[in-house]
Design an enzyme around this catalytic site. Structure first.
Site, PDB file in Angstrom:
ATOM      1  CG  HIS A 124       0.655   5.343  -1.639  1.00  0.00           C
ATOM      2  ND1 HIS A 124       1.789   5.508  -0.880  1.00  0.00           N
ATOM      3  CD2 HIS A 124       0.414   6.564  -2.175  1.00  0.00           C
ATOM      4  CE1 HIS A 124       2.219   6.756  -0.967  1.00  0.00           C
ATOM      5  NE2 HIS A 124       1.385   7.429  -1.750  1.00  0.00           N
ATOM      6  CB  SER A 197      10.324   9.046   5.891  1.00  0.00           C
ATOM      7  OG  SER A 197       9.761   8.782   4.597  1.00  0.00           O
TER       8      SER A 197
HETATM    9  N1  APR Z   1       7.434   3.432  15.389  1.00  0.00           N
HETATM   10  C1  APR Z   1       7.631   4.706  14.940  1.00  0.00           C
HETATM   11  N2  APR Z   1       8.245   4.997  13.774  1.00  0.00           N
HETATM   12  C2  APR Z   1       8.680   3.947  13.039  1.00  0.00           C
HETATM   13  C3  APR Z   1       8.520   2.605  13.433  1.00  0.00           C
HETATM   14  C4  APR Z   1       7.860   2.376  14.671  1.00  0.00           C
HETATM   15  N3  APR Z   1       7.661   1.129  15.149  1.00  0.00           N
HETATM   16  N4  APR Z   1       9.059   1.799  12.464  1.00  0.00           N
HETATM   17  C5  APR Z   1       9.537   2.622  11.515  1.00  0.00           C
HETATM   18  N5  APR Z   1       9.317   3.903  11.849  1.00  0.00           N
HETATM   19  C6  APR Z   1       9.612   5.101  11.063  1.00  0.00           C
HETATM   20  C7  APR Z   1      10.915   5.037  10.286  1.00  0.00           C
HETATM   21  O1  APR Z   1      11.957   5.552  11.088  1.00  0.00           O
HETATM   22  C8  APR Z   1      10.611   5.931   9.087  1.00  0.00           C
HETATM   23  O2  APR Z   1      11.013   7.280   9.340  1.00  0.00           O
HETATM   24  O3  APR Z   1       8.604   5.197  10.102  1.00  0.00           O
HETATM   25  C9  APR Z   1       9.098   5.885   8.952  1.00  0.00           C
HETATM   26  C10 APR Z   1       8.637   5.133   7.724  1.00  0.00           C
HETATM   27  O4  APR Z   1       9.028   5.893   6.598  1.00  0.00           O
HETATM   28  P1  APR Z   1       9.056   5.188   5.154  1.00  0.00           P
HETATM   29  O5  APR Z   1       9.724   3.879   5.257  1.00  0.00           O
HETATM   30  O6  APR Z   1       9.576   6.214   4.187  1.00  0.00           O
HETATM   31  O7  APR Z   1       7.515   4.879   4.858  1.00  0.00           O
HETATM   32  P2  APR Z   1       6.426   5.875   4.283  1.00  0.00           P
HETATM   33  O8  APR Z   1       6.642   7.260   4.805  1.00  0.00           O
HETATM   34  O9  APR Z   1       5.112   5.250   4.522  1.00  0.00           O
HETATM   35  O10 APR Z   1       6.741   5.841   2.700  1.00  0.00           O
HETATM   36  C11 APR Z   1       5.830   6.502   1.853  1.00  0.00           C
HETATM   37  O11 APR Z   1       6.962   5.516  -0.065  1.00  0.00           O
HETATM   38  O12 APR Z   1       7.923   3.694  -1.097  1.00  0.00           O
HETATM   39  C12 APR Z   1       6.780   4.459  -1.018  1.00  0.00           C
HETATM   40  O13 APR Z   1       4.621   3.733  -1.522  1.00  0.00           O
HETATM   41  C13 APR Z   1       5.619   3.635  -0.545  1.00  0.00           C
HETATM   42  O14 APR Z   1       3.741   4.321   0.810  1.00  0.00           O
HETATM   43  C14 APR Z   1       5.157   4.319   0.735  1.00  0.00           C
HETATM   44  C15 APR Z   1       5.709   5.722   0.573  1.00  0.00           C
END
Ligand code: APR
Length: 257
Positions: A124, A197
């Site tokens: 990204h 996620s």
């Molecule tokens: N330890 C383990 N898991 C965690 C922690 C932690 N300290 N903090 C948050 N999480 C989990 C959350 O519960 C969530 O399920 O990490 C996950 C993050 O998911 P998202 O917020 O959806 O992030 P991501 O999967 O990277 O999103 C993908 O979406 O908005 C776009 O471009 C953006 O790159 C991003 C993409």
């Protein structure tokens, strides 16, 4: 959310998979950086719980570049103050040990590189630089922040006057290096997913590719993910705790201090 303990049996299973893999990779999301102070998107305090994801679309950027940059400027203060955490350092050490061959990340914070990871694919893009939409010239983000803070919003290219855009992939734009990421995934027999996620495509295809080729999928995440059904091991606890325990288990097995 209560801080769940990491399940030691699952940590042992994950260590088995990674030690016996011939080509393992890591796949990370925003959840690996929350312990560095950077909010994720869909977790309990996620960014998309406070703001509309529309703000991160290319259409919104083109129609409202000034409002877009004001939103990004606020995010950048958190991002530039952030330091790698235990999970980033553990991933970098596993790469140095040859246990994982590359990190494919959805994150734009540059913390994997700051922690010492060398083979990093930023699907990204990166928040560390901006690009001129007219002529393609790139600028380090600290230079762009100076432009914004001196009142030039949206920031403009010194060469051609074009509007600058963070070199991150916005919704509606193609991801970067996906062919390389797919190639790596298709040759991997294990993927360690940390803090995602697994709800955004095409990035979330990476663990699916590994699974389709008969590889093993390990998911470290505080909450259930959209691809838990393909996981061989699910470790539901904080990434910093899980990666610290996993690195120790692997080093103990290999007799490394
Ligand atoms: N330890 C383990 N898991 C965690 C922690 C932690 N300290 N903090 C948050 N999480 C989990 C959350 O519960 C969530 O399920 O990490 C996950 C993050 O998911 P998202 O917020 O959806 O992030 P991501 O999967 O990277 O999103 C993908 O979406 O908005 C776009 O471009 C953006 O790159 C991003 C993409």
């Amino acid at each position: 959310m209560s801080e769940k303990q990491c399940n030691t049996e699952d940590i042992k299973k994950a260590a088995d998979i990674l030690i016996n893999a011939h080509h393992a990779i890591a796949f990370t999301g925003a959840g690996i950086s929350t312990e560095s102070g950077i909010p994720d998107f869909r977790g309990p305090q996620g960014l998309w719980k406070q703001y509309s994801p529309e703000l991160a679309s290319i259409d919104y950027f083109l129609q409202h570049p000034k409002e877009f940059w004001l939103f990004y400027r606020m995010r950048m203060s958190t991002l530039f103050a952030a330091k790698p955490n235990r999970a980033h350092y553990a991933v970098a050490e596993l790469e140095k040990m040859g246990i994982i061959k590359a990190v494919i990340t959805q994150n734009v914070d540059g913390l994997h590189q700051a922690a010492g990871s060398s083979n990093v694919i930023e699907l990204h893009g990166t928040m560390r630089r901006a690009v001129c939409l007219a002529c393609g010239r790139t600028y380090p983000m600290d230079v762009v922040i100076k432009k914004i803070d001196s009142g030039q919003i949206p920031p403009l290219c010194d060469e051609c006057g074009g509007i600058l855009k963070p070199d991150t992939v916005l919704f509606g734009e193609p991801v970067k290096d996906f062919d390389r990421a797919r190639e790596l995934a298709l040759m991997s027999d294990a993927v360690l997913v940390i803090g995602s996620s697994l709800s955004v495509y095409p990035a979330a295809y990476v663990p699916i590719f590994v699974k389709e080729m008969g590889g093993k999928v390990i998911i470290i995440n505080m909450e259930p993910t959209e691809l838990d059904y393909i996981a061989d091991v699910i470790i539901q606890c904080k990434a910093g705790d899980a990666m610290t325990l996993l690195l120790k288990e692997i080093k103990d097995r290999l007799g490394i201090q």
